[in-house]
Write a protein that holds these residues in place. Structure first.
Motif, PDB file in Angstrom:
ATOM      1  N   THR A  70      43.127  42.543  33.578  1.00 28.50           N
ATOM      2  CA  THR A  70      42.620  41.361  34.280  1.00 28.50           C
ATOM      3  C   THR A  70      43.363  41.213  35.595  1.00 28.50           C
ATOM      4  O   THR A  70      44.596  41.359  35.649  1.00 28.50           O
ATOM      5  CB  THR A  70      42.811  40.091  33.425  1.00 28.50           C
ATOM      6  OG1 THR A  70      42.100  40.242  32.195  1.00 28.50           O
ATOM      7  CG2 THR A  70      42.259  38.864  34.147  1.00 28.50           C
ATOM      8  N   TYR A  71      42.607  40.926  36.652  1.00 27.12           N
ATOM      9  CA  TYR A  71      43.191  40.793  37.994  1.00 27.12           C
ATOM     10  C   TYR A  71      42.394  39.759  38.779  1.00 27.12           C
ATOM     11  O   TYR A  71      41.157  39.799  38.798  1.00 27.12           O
ATOM     12  CB  TYR A  71      43.149  42.139  38.713  1.00 27.12           C
ATOM     13  CG  TYR A  71      43.572  42.106  40.160  1.00 27.12           C
ATOM     14  CD1 TYR A  71      44.869  41.755  40.527  1.00 27.12           C
ATOM     15  CD2 TYR A  71      42.672  42.449  41.172  1.00 27.12           C
ATOM     16  CE1 TYR A  71      45.265  41.739  41.864  1.00 27.12           C
ATOM     17  CE2 TYR A  71      43.065  42.447  42.505  1.00 27.12           C
ATOM     18  CZ  TYR A  71      44.351  42.089  42.848  1.00 27.12           C
ATOM     19  OH  TYR A  71      44.734  42.075  44.165  1.00 27.12           O
ATOM     20  N   THR A  72      43.095  38.821  39.368  1.00 26.11           N
ATOM     21  CA  THR A  72      42.458  37.833  40.223  1.00 26.11           C
ATOM     22  C   THR A  72      42.515  38.331  41.666  1.00 26.11           C
ATOM     23  O   THR A  72      43.603  38.486  42.236  1.00 26.11           O
ATOM     24  CB  THR A  72      43.146  36.466  40.106  1.00 26.11           C
ATOM     25  OG1 THR A  72      43.063  36.012  38.749  1.00 26.11           O
ATOM     26  CG2 THR A  72      42.463  35.443  41.010  1.00 26.11           C
ATOM     27  N   ILE A  73      41.358  38.588  42.241  1.00 26.04           N
ATOM     28  CA  ILE A  73      41.291  39.141  43.591  1.00 26.04           C
ATOM     29  C   ILE A  73      41.549  38.028  44.602  1.00 26.04           C
ATOM     30  O   ILE A  73      40.811  37.034  44.639  1.00 26.04           O
ATOM     31  CB  ILE A  73      39.922  39.792  43.851  1.00 26.04           C
ATOM     32  CG1 ILE A  73      39.677  40.926  42.856  1.00 26.04           C
ATOM     33  CG2 ILE A  73      39.840  40.306  45.285  1.00 26.04           C
ATOM     34  CD1 ILE A  73      38.328  41.606  43.015  1.00 26.04           C
ATOM     35  N   PRO A  74      42.574  38.151  45.427  1.00 24.72           N
ATOM     36  CA  PRO A  74      42.882  37.105  46.400  1.00 24.72           C
ATOM     37  C   PRO A  74      41.876  37.107  47.551  1.00 24.72           C
ATOM     38  O   PRO A  74      41.061  38.025  47.689  1.00 24.72           O
ATOM     39  CB  PRO A  74      44.281  37.485  46.888  1.00 24.72           C
ATOM     40  CG  PRO A  74      44.338  38.969  46.719  1.00 24.72           C
ATOM     41  CD  PRO A  74      43.519  39.283  45.500  1.00 24.72           C
ATOM     42  N   GLU A  75      41.937  36.080  48.362  1.00 24.91           N
ATOM     43  CA  GLU A  75      41.084  36.024  49.547  1.00 24.91           C
ATOM     44  C   GLU A  75      41.472  37.113  50.547  1.00 24.91           C
ATOM     45  O   GLU A  75      40.627  37.682  51.229  1.00 24.91           O
ATOM     46  CB  GLU A  75      41.178  34.650  50.214  1.00 24.91           C
ATOM     47  CG  GLU A  75      40.645  33.498  49.367  1.00 24.91           C
ATOM     48  CD  GLU A  75      39.131  33.505  49.259  1.00 24.91           C
ATOM     49  OE1 GLU A  75      38.485  34.167  50.100  1.00 24.91           O
ATOM     50  OE2 GLU A  75      38.612  32.867  48.324  1.00 24.91           O
ATOM     51  N   LYS A  76      42.767  37.384  50.613  1.00 22.95           N
ATOM     52  CA  LYS A  76      43.274  38.400  51.521  1.00 22.95           C
ATOM     53  C   LYS A  76      44.330  39.240  50.827  1.00 22.95           C
ATOM     54  O   LYS A  76      45.031  38.756  49.930  1.00 22.95           O
ATOM     55  CB  LYS A  76      43.920  37.764  52.758  1.00 22.95           C
ATOM     56  CG  LYS A  76      42.979  37.132  53.759  1.00 22.95           C
ATOM     57  CD  LYS A  76      43.786  36.512  54.899  1.00 22.95           C
ATOM     58  CE  LYS A  76      42.910  35.937  55.998  1.00 22.95           C
ATOM     59  NZ  LYS A  76      42.279  36.995  56.811  1.00 22.95           N
ATOM     60  N   VAL A  77      44.460  40.472  51.243  1.00 25.72           N
ATOM     61  CA  VAL A  77      45.615  41.308  50.918  1.00 25.72           C
ATOM     62  C   VAL A  77      46.217  41.700  52.260  1.00 25.72           C
ATOM     63  O   VAL A  77      45.588  42.407  53.049  1.00 25.72           O
ATOM     64  CB  VAL A  77      45.229  42.557  50.111  1.00 25.72           C
ATOM     65  CG1 VAL A  77      46.447  43.462  49.949  1.00 25.72           C
ATOM     66  CG2 VAL A  77      44.678  42.181  48.745  1.00 25.72           C
ATOM     67  N   GLY A  78      47.406  41.185  52.522  1.00 23.43           N
ATOM     68  CA  GLY A  78      47.985  41.378  53.848  1.00 23.43           C
ATOM     69  C   GLY A  78      47.186  40.618  54.882  1.00 23.43           C
ATOM     70  O   GLY A  78      46.867  39.440  54.698  1.00 23.43           O
ATOM     71  N   SER A  79      46.801  41.301  55.959  1.00 28.94           N
ATOM     72  CA  SER A  79      46.072  40.659  57.050  1.00 28.94           C
ATOM     73  C   SER A  79      44.559  40.770  56.909  1.00 28.94           C
ATOM     74  O   SER A  79      43.824  40.266  57.772  1.00 28.94           O
ATOM     75  CB  SER A  79      46.492  41.292  58.389  1.00 28.94           C
ATOM     76  OG  SER A  79      47.887  41.204  58.578  1.00 28.94           O
ATOM     77  N   PHE A  80      44.075  41.395  55.843  1.00 26.38           N
ATOM     78  CA  PHE A  80      42.653  41.729  55.777  1.00 26.38           C
ATOM     79  C   PHE A  80      41.957  41.014  54.624  1.00 26.38           C
ATOM     80  O   PHE A  80      42.490  40.929  53.515  1.00 26.38           O
ATOM     81  CB  PHE A  80      42.474  43.236  55.646  1.00 26.38           C
ATOM     82  CG  PHE A  80      43.135  44.004  56.755  1.00 26.38           C
ATOM     83  CD1 PHE A  80      42.558  44.053  58.015  1.00 26.38           C
ATOM     84  CD2 PHE A  80      44.348  44.637  56.549  1.00 26.38           C
ATOM     85  CE1 PHE A  80      43.167  44.745  59.049  1.00 26.38           C
ATOM     86  CE2 PHE A  80      44.968  45.331  57.576  1.00 26.38           C
ATOM     87  CZ  PHE A  80      44.379  45.375  58.833  1.00 26.38           C
ATOM     88  N   ASP A  81      40.751  40.506  54.915  1.00 25.65           N
ATOM     89  CA  ASP A  81      39.950  39.833  53.900  1.00 25.65           C
ATOM     90  C   ASP A  81      39.566  40.801  52.794  1.00 25.65           C
ATOM     91  O   ASP A  81      39.297  41.983  53.047  1.00 25.65           O
ATOM     92  CB  ASP A  81      38.674  39.260  54.522  1.00 25.65           C
ATOM     93  CG  ASP A  81      38.944  38.125  55.506  1.00 25.65           C
ATOM     94  OD1 ASP A  81      40.008  37.485  55.382  1.00 25.65           O
ATOM     95  OD2 ASP A  81      38.091  37.886  56.390  1.00 25.65           O
ATOM     96  N   CYS A  82      39.537  40.286  51.585  1.00 24.67           N
ATOM     97  CA  CYS A  82      39.029  41.065  50.461  1.00 24.67           C
ATOM     98  C   CYS A  82      37.520  40.822  50.376  1.00 24.67           C
ATOM     99  O   CYS A  82      37.065  39.818  49.828  1.00 24.67           O
ATOM    100  CB  CYS A  82      39.708  40.651  49.160  1.00 24.67           C
ATOM    101  SG  CYS A  82      41.453  41.109  49.059  1.00 24.67           S
ATOM    102  N   VAL A  83      36.763  41.716  50.957  1.00 26.36           N
ATOM    103  CA  VAL A  83      35.305  41.614  50.953  1.00 26.36           C
ATOM    104  C   VAL A  83      34.799  42.209  49.647  1.00 26.36           C
ATOM    105  O   VAL A  83      34.823  43.436  49.457  1.00 26.36           O
ATOM    106  CB  VAL A  83      34.697  42.339  52.170  1.00 26.36           C
ATOM    107  CG1 VAL A  83      33.176  42.187  52.162  1.00 26.36           C
ATOM    108  CG2 VAL A  83      35.288  41.796  53.470  1.00 26.36           C
ATOM    109  N   LEU A  84      34.334  41.344  48.749  1.00 26.58           N
ATOM    110  CA  LEU A  84      34.020  41.774  47.395  1.00 26.58           C
ATOM    111  C   LEU A  84      32.960  42.866  47.360  1.00 26.58           C
ATOM    112  O   LEU A  84      33.010  43.773  46.522  1.00 26.58           O
ATOM    113  CB  LEU A  84      33.567  40.571  46.565  1.00 26.58           C
ATOM    114  CG  LEU A  84      34.603  39.431  46.432  1.00 26.58           C
ATOM    115  CD1 LEU A  84      34.003  38.272  45.667  1.00 26.58           C
ATOM    116  CD2 LEU A  84      35.866  39.932  45.748  1.00 26.58           C
ATOM    117  N   GLU A  85      31.984  42.786  48.280  1.00 28.87           N
ATOM    118  CA  GLU A  85      30.913  43.781  48.299  1.00 28.87           C
ATOM    119  C   GLU A  85      31.413  45.181  48.646  1.00 28.87           C
ATOM    120  O   GLU A  85      30.724  46.172  48.379  1.00 28.87           O
ATOM    121  CB  GLU A  85      29.836  43.366  49.301  1.00 28.87           C
ATOM    122  CG  GLU A  85      29.030  42.130  48.912  1.00 28.87           C
ATOM    123  CD  GLU A  85      29.765  40.828  49.229  1.00 28.87           C
ATOM    124  OE1 GLU A  85      29.219  39.760  48.918  1.00 28.87           O
ATOM    125  OE2 GLU A  85      30.891  40.893  49.784  1.00 28.87           O
TER     126      GLU A  85
END
Length: 392
Positions: free
Chosen positions: A347-362
């Motif tokens: 299980t992992y909760t994907i953050p809004e960002k990792v470092g300076s870059f958005d986590c674009v789910l698509e």
């Protein structure tokens, strides 16, 4: 009849301020290598000596299957050779090939053996190649045997996907070229989705570097960039010698096709659920391992990230970058039941960002692969691999 060929290796060459593969740059420049040797008394040197090198054979085989083997036989003696008998033995089977062409000192012949049958019993088995020159019994031949241990499996499974592991970095000016060559080779596959690609950023620390990626690079000896391996198996990428880590500029469709056909030693199935509101990702990995010891590595990757890259003009699109490891970098050891079945969940909760870059789910997917002990040079192979989108 085999033709004597001079041994050679293709290396890197600097042309117009950039490093290029010599094999691909030879038509772009004029170059020459000259050597002059004078004098010398060679009576004390071996008059006849044969060296077997660059043996190419699969690392493993299925019991009873036909195996393709090639090698290079080089003359290391002073005198010109006569007829040479080259014999390959694997289990209880043997095949012989005769080199009729004479070889001068330093010259070699490529020997292609007809298919030789693997033993019908599983386990480690030695593949032995010997070379004997006729009418040279009065001289000592010292290097005329080459032995390689192959693991013979009584059971294998088809591979879901081949696994490409790339080592790169934002500060590497040659990495865009390496990635382009690998991407082109993948696109030539009958089904490009059968290739899984993870791009570890290990060329110094950059925006996409993860500690787990660094651990993998250190253990596998990936100390330069661009670099890659496929299925974590040493292979001949066109240089006549098997290496685990090599330049992705050598990637070809044939190399990838061969990797996809390598026997799988575990089945793997991925399932996932994703809660859009909480961004919680749950991944289930299950299957059966033929090997009695197996590990699982699972990584969340992201593509389509625009960022700086040495060697590129403007922003560069970074693909297949690990954003998070769901397992240890070395993999988590699987608990297998009596039949070799396994099932694990992460299980992992994907953050809004990792470092300076958005986590674009698509643009994100989960990559998982079952493998041997990464610290075991003879048993770190990727048994099978698969991937699944975070969002369908």
């Amino acid at each position: 009849m085999l033709t004597a060929l001079k041994s050679h290796k293709t290396e890197m060459i600097a042309i117009d301020g950039t490093w290029q593969l010599l094999s691909k740059a030879a038509n772009n420049a004029l170059w020459s290598i000259q050597a002059i040797v004078t004098g010398g008394n060679y009576e004390s040197e071996n008059q006849h000596d044969l060296v077997i090198e660059n043996l190419v054979a699969p690392k493993s085989a299925t019991a009873g299957e036909a195996v393709d083997v090639t090698c290079e036989v080089r003359s290391a003696g002073i005198k010109q050779t006569g007829k040479i008998d080259v014999k390959c033995t694997f289990g209880g089977s043997s095949v012989s090939v005769t080199i009729l062409d004479s070889l001068m000192n330093g010259q070699s012949a490529i020997v292609v053996f007809p298919a030789i049958t693997a033993p019908k019993v599983g386990g480690l088995s030695d593949l032995v190649v010997t070379a004997e020159e006729f009418n040279a019994v009065d001289d000592k031949i010292k290097d005329n045997t080459f032995k390689k241990s192959l693991r013979v499996y009584t059971e294998t499974v088809p591979r879901n996907c081949l696994f490409v592991e790339q080592f790169t970095g934002q500060g590497c000016p040659n990495c865009p070229g390496g990635a382009k060559a690998m991407a082109a080779a993948i696109e030539e596959l009958a089904d490009p989705n059968k290739a899984i690609w993870v791009a570890h950023h290990t060329y110094y620390t950059d925006d996409f570097s993860l500690n787990e990626s660094g651990t993998i690079a250190d253990i596998l000896g990936a100390n330069f960039a661009p670099a890659c391996n496929i299925n974590r198996v040493p292979r001949d990428y066109g240089m006549g010698v098997e290496e685990l880590i090599w330049h992705p500029g050598y990637a070809t469709k044939d190399i990838l096709d061969a990797a996809l056909k390598e026997p799988g030693l575990a089945t793997i199935e991925l399932n996932r659920t994703f809660n859009v509101e909480t961004r919680e990702l749950t991944v289930e990995v299950k299957g059966r391992s033929i090997e009695k010891e197996a590990y699982i590595t699972a990584i969340v990757t992201q593509s389509g990230i625009e960022a700086q890259q040495s060697g590129a003009t403007g922003l560069y699109v970074h693909n297949n970058a690990p954003r998070a490891f769901l397992t240890d970098g070395k993999g988590d050891k699987l608990t297998l039941d009596a039949e070799g079945n396994y099932s694990v969940e992460y299980t992992y909760t994907i953050p809004e960002k990792v470092g300076s870059f958005d986590c674009v789910l698509e643009d994100m997917e989960v990559v998982a692969f079952v493998h041997g002990d990464i610290t075991d040079a003879n048993g770190r192979d990727v048994y099978n691999a698969d991937k699944i989108d975070v969002l369908k």
